[in-house]
Design a protein around this motif. Sequence first.
Motif, PDB file in Angstrom:
ATOM      1  N   ARG A 169      19.961  52.473 -30.847  1.00 37.25           N
ATOM      2  CA  ARG A 169      19.474  52.483 -32.228  1.00 37.25           C
ATOM      3  C   ARG A 169      18.883  51.128 -32.627  1.00 37.25           C
ATOM      4  NH1 ARG A 169      23.907  56.334 -35.310  1.00 37.25           N
ATOM      5  NH2 ARG A 169      22.988  58.268 -34.563  1.00 37.25           N
ATOM      6  N   ARG A 170      19.473  50.088 -32.142  1.00 35.58           N
ATOM      7  CA  ARG A 170      18.925  48.763 -32.457  1.00 35.58           C
ATOM      8  C   ARG A 170      17.540  48.598 -31.822  1.00 35.58           C
ATOM      9  NH1 ARG A 170      21.284  42.941 -30.521  1.00 35.58           N
ATOM     10  NH2 ARG A 170      19.670  41.653 -31.537  1.00 35.58           N
ATOM     11  N   MET A 171      17.400  49.043 -30.576  1.00 38.40           N
ATOM     12  CA  MET A 171      16.098  48.935 -29.921  1.00 38.40           C
ATOM     13  C   MET A 171      15.064  49.828 -30.600  1.00 38.40           C
ATOM     14  SD  MET A 171      16.988  48.556 -25.838  1.00 38.40           S
ATOM     15  CE  MET A 171      17.931  50.072 -25.712  1.00 38.40           C
ATOM     16  N   ALA A 172      15.494  51.032 -31.001  1.00 37.40           N
ATOM     17  CA  ALA A 172      14.558  51.939 -31.672  1.00 37.40           C
ATOM     18  C   ALA A 172      14.090  51.360 -32.996  1.00 37.40           C
ATOM     19  CB  ALA A 172      15.222  53.299 -31.893  1.00 37.40           C
ATOM     20  N   ALA A 173      14.963  50.625 -33.677  1.00 38.06           N
ATOM     21  CA  ALA A 173      14.614  50.088 -34.992  1.00 38.06           C
ATOM     22  C   ALA A 173      13.776  48.822 -34.900  1.00 38.06           C
ATOM     23  CB  ALA A 173      15.889  49.804 -35.787  1.00 38.06           C
ATOM     24  N   ALA A 174      13.970  48.030 -33.836  1.00 37.02           N
ATOM     25  CA  ALA A 174      13.378  46.691 -33.826  1.00 37.02           C
ATOM     26  C   ALA A 174      12.280  46.467 -32.790  1.00 37.02           C
ATOM     27  CB  ALA A 174      14.488  45.655 -33.602  1.00 37.02           C
ATOM     28  N   THR A 175      12.263  47.262 -31.713  1.00 37.88           N
ATOM     29  CA  THR A 175      11.330  46.955 -30.615  1.00 37.88           C
ATOM     30  C   THR A 175       9.899  47.282 -30.997  1.00 37.88           C
ATOM     31  OG1 THR A 175      13.085  47.484 -29.044  1.00 37.88           O
ATOM     32  CG2 THR A 175      10.854  47.317 -28.170  1.00 37.88           C
ATOM     33  N   ARG A 176       8.991  46.363 -30.683  1.00 37.10           N
ATOM     34  CA  ARG A 176       7.564  46.581 -30.927  1.00 37.10           C
ATOM     35  C   ARG A 176       6.976  47.457 -29.824  1.00 37.10           C
ATOM     36  NH1 ARG A 176       4.915  42.509 -29.800  1.00 37.10           N
ATOM     37  NH2 ARG A 176       6.538  41.116 -29.023  1.00 37.10           N
ATOM     38  N   PRO A 177       5.866  48.156 -30.104  1.00 39.30           N
ATOM     39  CA  PRO A 177       5.230  48.984 -29.072  1.00 39.30           C
ATOM     40  C   PRO A 177       4.736  48.133 -27.909  1.00 39.30           C
ATOM     41  CG  PRO A 177       4.387  49.518 -31.264  1.00 39.30           C
ATOM     42  CD  PRO A 177       5.197  48.277 -31.416  1.00 39.30           C
ATOM     43  N   LEU A 178       4.711  48.724 -26.726  1.00 39.54           N
ATOM     44  CA  LEU A 178       4.169  48.042 -25.548  1.00 39.54           C
ATOM     45  C   LEU A 178       2.654  47.922 -25.678  1.00 39.54           C
ATOM     46  CD1 LEU A 178       6.243  49.793 -22.763  1.00 39.54           C
ATOM     47  CD2 LEU A 178       6.163  47.324 -23.140  1.00 39.54           C
ATOM     48  N   PRO A 179       2.077  46.842 -25.156  1.00 42.11           N
ATOM     49  CA  PRO A 179       0.609  46.756 -25.154  1.00 42.11           C
ATOM     50  C   PRO A 179       0.017  47.742 -24.159  1.00 42.11           C
ATOM     51  CG  PRO A 179       1.567  44.935 -23.914  1.00 42.11           C
ATOM     52  CD  PRO A 179       2.712  45.671 -24.550  1.00 42.11           C
ATOM     53  N   THR A 180      -1.270  48.022 -24.295  1.00 41.79           N
ATOM     54  CA  THR A 180      -1.979  48.906 -23.359  1.00 41.79           C
ATOM     55  C   THR A 180      -3.041  48.099 -22.621  1.00 41.79           C
ATOM     56  OG1 THR A 180      -1.659  50.780 -24.839  1.00 41.79           O
ATOM     57  CG2 THR A 180      -3.360  50.997 -23.158  1.00 41.79           C
ATOM     58  N   PRO A 181      -3.033  48.099 -21.286  1.00 41.62           N
ATOM     59  CA  PRO A 181      -2.037  48.745 -20.424  1.00 41.62           C
ATOM     60  C   PRO A 181      -0.703  48.004 -20.441  1.00 41.62           C
ATOM     61  CG  PRO A 181      -3.556  47.457 -19.088  1.00 41.62           C
ATOM     62  CD  PRO A 181      -4.089  47.397 -20.498  1.00 41.62           C
ATOM     63  N   TRP A 182       0.342  48.701 -19.978  1.00 37.43           N
ATOM     64  CA  TRP A 182       1.664  48.100 -19.945  1.00 37.43           C
ATOM     65  C   TRP A 182       1.673  46.883 -19.025  1.00 37.43           C
ATOM     66  CZ3 TRP A 182       5.826  52.491 -19.163  1.00 37.43           C
ATOM     67  CH2 TRP A 182       5.792  53.354 -20.264  1.00 37.43           C
ATOM     68  N   PRO A 183       2.522  45.909 -19.323  1.00 34.56           N
ATOM     69  CA  PRO A 183       2.733  44.830 -18.344  1.00 34.56           C
ATOM     70  C   PRO A 183       3.405  45.381 -17.090  1.00 34.56           C
ATOM     71  CG  PRO A 183       4.275  44.644 -20.184  1.00 34.56           C
ATOM     72  CD  PRO A 183       3.298  45.717 -20.558  1.00 34.56           C
ATOM     73  N   ALA A 184       3.225  44.665 -15.994  1.00 33.60           N
ATOM     74  CA  ALA A 184       3.752  45.141 -14.706  1.00 33.60           C
ATOM     75  C   ALA A 184       5.252  45.393 -14.770  1.00 33.60           C
ATOM     76  CB  ALA A 184       3.417  44.134 -13.612  1.00 33.60           C
ATOM     77  N   GLU A 185       5.988  44.531 -15.500  1.00 33.44           N
ATOM     78  CA  GLU A 185       7.442  44.716 -15.556  1.00 33.44           C
ATOM     79  C   GLU A 185       7.812  46.056 -16.183  1.00 33.44           C
ATOM     80  OE1 GLU A 185      11.587  43.012 -17.477  1.00 33.44           O
ATOM     81  OE2 GLU A 185       9.666  42.242 -18.193  1.00 33.44           O
TER      82      GLU A 185
END
Length: 816
Positions: free
Chosen positions: A365-381
């Motif tokens: 829930r903490r990650m769902a509330a705070a994490t920003r979207p990944l850039p496109t394309p995704w980083p390799a990690e």
Amino acid sequence: MTGTEMRTEAEDSGPSGYAAARLRLLQEGARSGPPRRAALAELTDEWLSGLFDAGSEELRGVSLVAVGGYGRGELSPRSDLDLLLLHDGQDPKAVAALADRLWYPVWDLGLALDHSVRTPAEARGTAGEDLKVQLGLLDARHLAGDLGLTAGLRTAVLADWRNQAPKRLPELQELCAERAERQGELQYLLEPDLKEARGGLRDATALRAVAASWLADAPREGLADARRRLLDVRDALHLTTGRATDRLALQEQDQVAAELGMLDADTLLRQVYEAARVISYASDVTWREVGRVLRSRAVRPRLRAMLGAGKPAPERSPLAEGVVEQDGEVVLARAARPERDPVLPLRAAAAAAQAGLPLSLHAVRRMAAATRPLPTPWPAEAREQLVTLLGSGQPTIDVWEALEAEGLITRLLPDWERVRCRPQRNAVHLWTVDRHLIETAVRASEFTRRVSRPDLLLVAALLHDIGKGWPGDHSVAGEIIAKDVATRIGFDRADVTVVSSLVRHHLLLIETATRRDLEDPATVRSVAEAVGSQGTLELLHALTEADALATGPAAWSSWRGSLVADLVKRVSAVLAGDDPEEPEDTAPTAEQERLAVEAHRTGGPVLALRAQTEPPSDGEPSGDPEPLGVELLIAVPDQPGVLPAVAGVLAMHRLTVRTAELRSLGLPDGVDEGSVLLLNWRVAAEYGSLPQAARLRADLVRALDGSLDIASRLAERDAAYPRRRGVVAPAAHVKVASAASRLATVIEVRAQDAPGLLFRIGRALEDAAVHVRSAHVSTLGANAVDAFYVTGPKGDPLPADEAAGLARKLEETLRA
């Protein structure tokens, strides 16, 4: 009529007035869902209170109590009335007389009644012995009589429940697990039990009981809404069927959907599945928390004795950057900053799956509330963490569901929304589309050592059915979506092409191997052209097996595996530059020659049955080889009607045909001139053991000379075992598979599998005066997909107009 008017009518007119008011309430179109359930409970309360007051008069120390679902004020149209007549034990005879005056009017109206008459001590004693009784009493609600008596019981029962929680909650968890084992998971069943299946109303009630214990609590978000949706569906099911049923049968789903104002039965099932998924996930989290608390309570006294007063700090073991293990769960490290680390959800999920641990609800829930979207394309990690998650095997499923419960999956992969909780109305499939995709990735993780690009295999497994959320051919739609997703997550152009090709052709190998003649060079060349390279063929082979294994037991077998492996071997040779030549007539084996000579000499059919087996694969334990089926060799003097005769006799003996080849065989030198038809079929018994070869031959002789009426025999058997009521099967469909072969015309038949289907097809082809060169029979659950290679009298493919006419005639025959 208002609710007050209905209650007045019920009070004034007795049982008949209550019945009329109840019927009027259930027929009200404007009121449904929780308001109707509450109104029905209130109406019933008034009626029962009136009965109690009229019968108790001078009686003291007695109360009428609603328990269970009725106690919660949730009455569906056909719900049981769960009632407890509580008394202080002073006047048992008067209480018994009152019980009669209460129960009989309920029975007279045809209402289901679950009743008991007990003192508070008896009620508590029974609850202590029977967990189901205790659960019902947790929802006790006063209806009439001595309020203090009811309140005292409620207080005592709740106190007992909380005091006994460490003992009773594991018992309740075991009951839930046993029920899930019997009834299955509501979120995947085509005909689910809304109450008993895992994720159903019983589990929702169990979560209320856990919360009442004060030992642990369920995640609240979405839980009440999920429970309400299941109750609404049950209400509609009761109204449309007129029965007190909780099973959402296939034949009722369209009516229930219409009652609820939904588009169709698929929309209904999807909403049911979504609700069940919320309840199932909440159950998993809750029972995990119960286990943690009980373990902590068991350990803490010993630690206090060893360390003195004070609470020891929980141990935290690092798993990955920003991710640690604590109390058997994966949680975020204290230094984790999800708002600055968009890869954290995938890193935490991969670490949890690799460790075989659940993701903490708080962490998700903490990650769902705070994490920003990944850039496109995704980083390799991010891409690497996704591949690690998908390749972690069985633990991937629970971790993926935790991410999905909080909306993280659709945030990472927006196309997932269209397949989430999407039903598959095919008995072969065990899962919804989204769960099938995860199951396929889990299966594919077992094959990562046999392919050079396991990352492409795992991503293709996750996406292979992603097109099922769109109209048209899901493979074609899926290719487009897979190309977009693979690009977004950071694969280069060449890898994107491979992933999208795997999705486009994920059914190519299994469909070709089971429905086409592998001896025909056109078959092998067409597969080689579609695949394009050895690397893609290797990946497609692994994906084919993973997909079938994740579908269900009917979709894969050693026999299917052997056919696919044979096709892959042939295609690999073509890709290596070994182009197949047009086949020559293969020389008969010694056994085939012997059977042919004997058939010519006796003038009748000769047959042999031989079991075929497959040795254990490398790495598998040794033992008895696995049966692939039974080879049935039949030689019969060339004559009309052989195909329907053989197919009919096998159907009479309940033998399933897996493959069928027919060819004309010349007699060896030194024997009279002439030819014999040779049939090389693979068969398996539907159940029981195989019939004796002599009995098969005797029936075949009679079928060929016309003294055995196969059609009548099969019709008699069908009449003796009438089909159960169910969904009407789609009509048969027959088409010409153009360009499938240069040597013959390929007629493909798709129909509902049934005893005698191959007999009917064979008889229709015989009537059309075509020669059947080979037949490739495939059965998936209730669906048969058969391909017949036919030629004209001179051994050439049929002209296009004749082939089309044959397909139409065959389709008309099967639809009749």
